[in-house]
Design a protein around this motif. Structure first.
Motif, short mmCIF file in Angstrom:
data_model
loop_
_atom_site.label_atom_id
_atom_site.label_comp_id
_atom_site.label_asym_id
_atom_site.label_seq_id
_atom_site.Cartn_x
_atom_site.Cartn_y
_atom_site.Cartn_z
N GLY A 277 0.65 -1.21 0.13
CA GLY A 277 -0.12 0.00 0.15
C GLY A 277 0.91 1.25 0.01
N CYS A 278 1.88 1.49 0.90
CA CYS A 278 2.68 2.38 0.72
C CYS A 278 3.50 2.80 -0.56
CB CYS A 278 3.87 2.16 1.81
SG CYS A 278 3.40 2.31 3.45
N PHE A 279 3.91 1.60 -1.31
CA PHE A 279 4.43 1.62 -2.35
C PHE A 279 3.52 2.21 -3.67
CE2 PHE A 279 4.61 -0.30 -6.90
CZ PHE A 279 5.90 0.21 -7.42
N LEU A 280 2.26 1.58 -3.54
CA LEU A 280 1.02 2.07 -4.79
C LEU A 280 0.60 3.46 -4.30
CD1 LEU A 280 -0.92 -1.30 -4.50
CD2 LEU A 280 0.53 -0.30 -6.42
N MET A 281 0.60 4.00 -3.01
CA MET A 281 -0.07 5.20 -2.76
C MET A 281 0.92 6.27 -2.95
SD MET A 281 -3.41 5.14 -2.59
CE MET A 281 -3.44 6.81 -2.22
N ARG A 282 2.45 5.95 -2.67
CA ARG A 282 3.32 7.00 -2.96
C ARG A 282 3.38 6.92 -4.63
NH1 ARG A 282 8.83 6.76 -5.59
NH2 ARG A 282 9.55 8.67 -4.86
N SER A 283 3.10 5.95 -5.25
CA SER A 283 3.38 6.06 -6.73
C SER A 283 2.09 6.99 -7.31
CB SER A 283 3.26 4.76 -7.41
OG SER A 283 4.43 3.76 -6.81
N ALA A 284 0.80 6.87 -6.64
CA ALA A 284 0.09 7.38 -7.22
C ALA A 284 0.09 8.98 -6.60
CB ALA A 284 -1.48 6.93 -6.46
N GLY A 285 0.55 9.25 -5.91
CA GLY A 285 0.82 10.51 -5.30
C GLY A 285 1.61 11.27 -6.39
N CYS A 286 2.83 10.62 -6.94
CA CYS A 286 3.77 11.14 -7.65
C CYS A 286 2.86 11.19 -8.85
CB CYS A 286 4.98 10.21 -7.97
SG CYS A 286 6.04 9.93 -6.59
N ALA A 287 2.28 10.43 -9.36
CA ALA A 287 1.43 10.79 -10.52
C ALA A 287 0.54 11.93 -10.65
CB ALA A 287 0.73 9.55 -11.29
N ILE A 288 -0.15 12.12 -9.37
CA ILE A 288 -0.98 13.43 -9.27
C ILE A 288 -0.02 14.45 -9.20
CG2 ILE A 288 -2.82 14.52 -7.53
CD1 ILE A 288 -3.65 11.61 -6.88
N ASN A 289 0.77 14.76 -8.61
CA ASN A 289 2.00 15.85 -8.27
C ASN A 289 2.52 15.98 -9.87
OD1 ASN A 289 3.87 17.35 -6.32
ND2 ASN A 289 5.27 16.59 -7.96
N ASP A 290 2.76 15.33 -10.58
CA ASP A 290 3.15 15.57 -11.64
C ASP A 290 2.24 16.35 -12.70
OD1 ASP A 290 5.57 14.82 -10.95
OD2 ASP A 290 5.91 13.26 -12.62
N TYR A 291 0.69 15.77 -12.45
CA TYR A 291 -0.17 16.56 -13.27
C TYR A 291 -0.37 17.86 -12.71
CZ TYR A 291 -5.08 17.55 -13.98
OH TYR A 291 -6.34 18.16 -14.42
N ALA A 292 -0.51 17.88 -11.27
CA ALA A 292 -0.82 19.46 -10.50
C ALA A 292 0.40 20.20 -10.85
CB ALA A 292 -0.76 19.18 -9.06
N ASP A 293 1.70 19.89 -11.11
CA ASP A 293 2.69 20.68 -11.31
C ASP A 293 3.31 20.90 -12.91
OD1 ASP A 293 2.73 21.17 -8.70
OD2 ASP A 293 4.51 20.01 -8.10
N ARG A 294 2.45 20.27 -13.58
CA ARG A 294 3.00 20.12 -14.99
C ARG A 294 3.21 21.54 -15.53
NH1 ARG A 294 -2.63 19.94 -14.79
NH2 ARG A 294 -3.84 20.78 -16.30
N ASP A 295 2.56 22.50 -15.20
CA ASP A 295 3.07 23.90 -15.78
C ASP A 295 3.99 24.67 -15.18
OD1 ASP A 295 1.02 23.70 -17.71
OD2 ASP A 295 -0.51 24.54 -16.62
N PHE A 296 4.33 24.16 -13.81
CA PHE A 296 5.43 24.71 -12.87
C PHE A 296 6.74 24.08 -13.36
CE2 PHE A 296 1.64 25.54 -10.17
CZ PHE A 296 1.79 26.98 -10.38
#
Length: 284
Positions: A50-69
């Motif tokens: 669960g730690c691996f999966l949720m951290r991985s999901a968090g990275c994907a959301i982070n890159d979506y959110a920060d794509r313009d930054f």
């Protein structure tokens, strides 16, 4: 296809396990304390994956959110989404799929644990966007990285006792400390593009506040050890943790970006040391 798969692996930072470890260690703190040093193998597997999966999901959301930054920051300009190798929609789909698999993992656990997974996912999803308006987004990261603690207690004891909350406080303070070191690396770029971070908010007191956060972390662990009358072995690894914190201070005090980044990565050692403090003292 091979190239696309490698882009997906880059999206979830598969080659950079430090993030997963920083989520895993506090989860293991909680799991070992909750089970008095004898966790079930099923729980260990579920929470580790669960730690691996949720951290991985968090990275994907982070890159979506920060794509313009990210395109304006030298360290992140080549990430898959901002570089155009993975579309924003694909990043969201990857995050959703990983979160779904993570939820499927906890289906064998009790209702309390399942209910706690809901705010856990919400905080993880919200965190990347807090950098736009919250002056210390590292605190939100700390909350997101702490959900494994109450969830592990819920799974084992169906309750969240005082010691679990002390671990949560310790972990939030720890996350603010190590992620401030991380933010110090990008401080100049973040100032230019207008992102808020603790490194900017704390200003010239950045190192002082980091050390204060470490004091809170170690103080919470000391309180747990005294409450539970843990053996002398705890204090050996706790003292090792103090030595590591002094080492981190030496790395960040000059505010050299490369040294700050090294301090961030080496915080994995502190998480491991505190885990060993709990694991060995419960078995002696």
């Amino acid at each position: 296809m091979a190239s696309k798969f490698s882009d997906y692996l880059a999206l979830i930072r598969f080659d950079k396990p430090i993030g997963t470890l920083l989520v895993l260690w506090p989860t293991l703190w909680g799991l070992w304390l909750a089970s008095n040093g004898q966790p079930q193998l099923a729980h260990l597997f579920i929470f580790s994956m669960g730690c691996f999966l949720m951290r991985s999901a968090g990275c994907a959301i982070n890159d979506y959110a920060d794509r313009d930054f990210d395109k304006h920051v030298s360290r992140t300009k080549d990430r898959p989404v901002t570089a155009g190798r993975v579309s924003p929609k694909e990043a969201l789909l990857v995050a959703a799929l990983l979160a779904l698999v993570s939820f499927l993992l906890i289906l064998p656990l009790n209702l309390f644990t399942k209910l706690l997974s809901i705010p856990a996912v919400l905080v993880a999803a919200i965190y990347p966007f807090t950098k736009r308006f919250f002056s210390i987004p590292q605190a939100v990261l700390g909350i997101a990285f702490s959900f494994g603690i109450p969830m592990s207690f819920a799974a084992v004891q169906n309750a969240i006792p005082v010691d679990a909350w002390l671990l949560v406080i310790a972990n939030i303070a720890w996350a603010i400390a190590y992620d401030t070191a991380y933010a110090m690396v990008d401080r100049d770029d973040d100032l230019t593009i207008g992102i808020k971070t603790s490194a900017i908010t704390f200003g010239r007191y950045d190192v002082f506040v980091m050390m204060l956060c470490y004091v809170i972390t170690m103080g919470c662990f000391a309180a747990i050890a005294l409450r539970l009358d843990l053996s002398f072995v705890f204090w050996i690894f706790w003292t090792l943790g103090l030595a590591l914190i002094f080492y981190y201070y030496q790395l960040v005090v000059q505010r050299i970006p490369e040294q700050c980044f090294l301090a961030f990565k080496r915080n994995n050692w502190l998480g491991a040391s505190l885990f060993l403090a709990i694991a060995f003292s419960l078995n002696h």
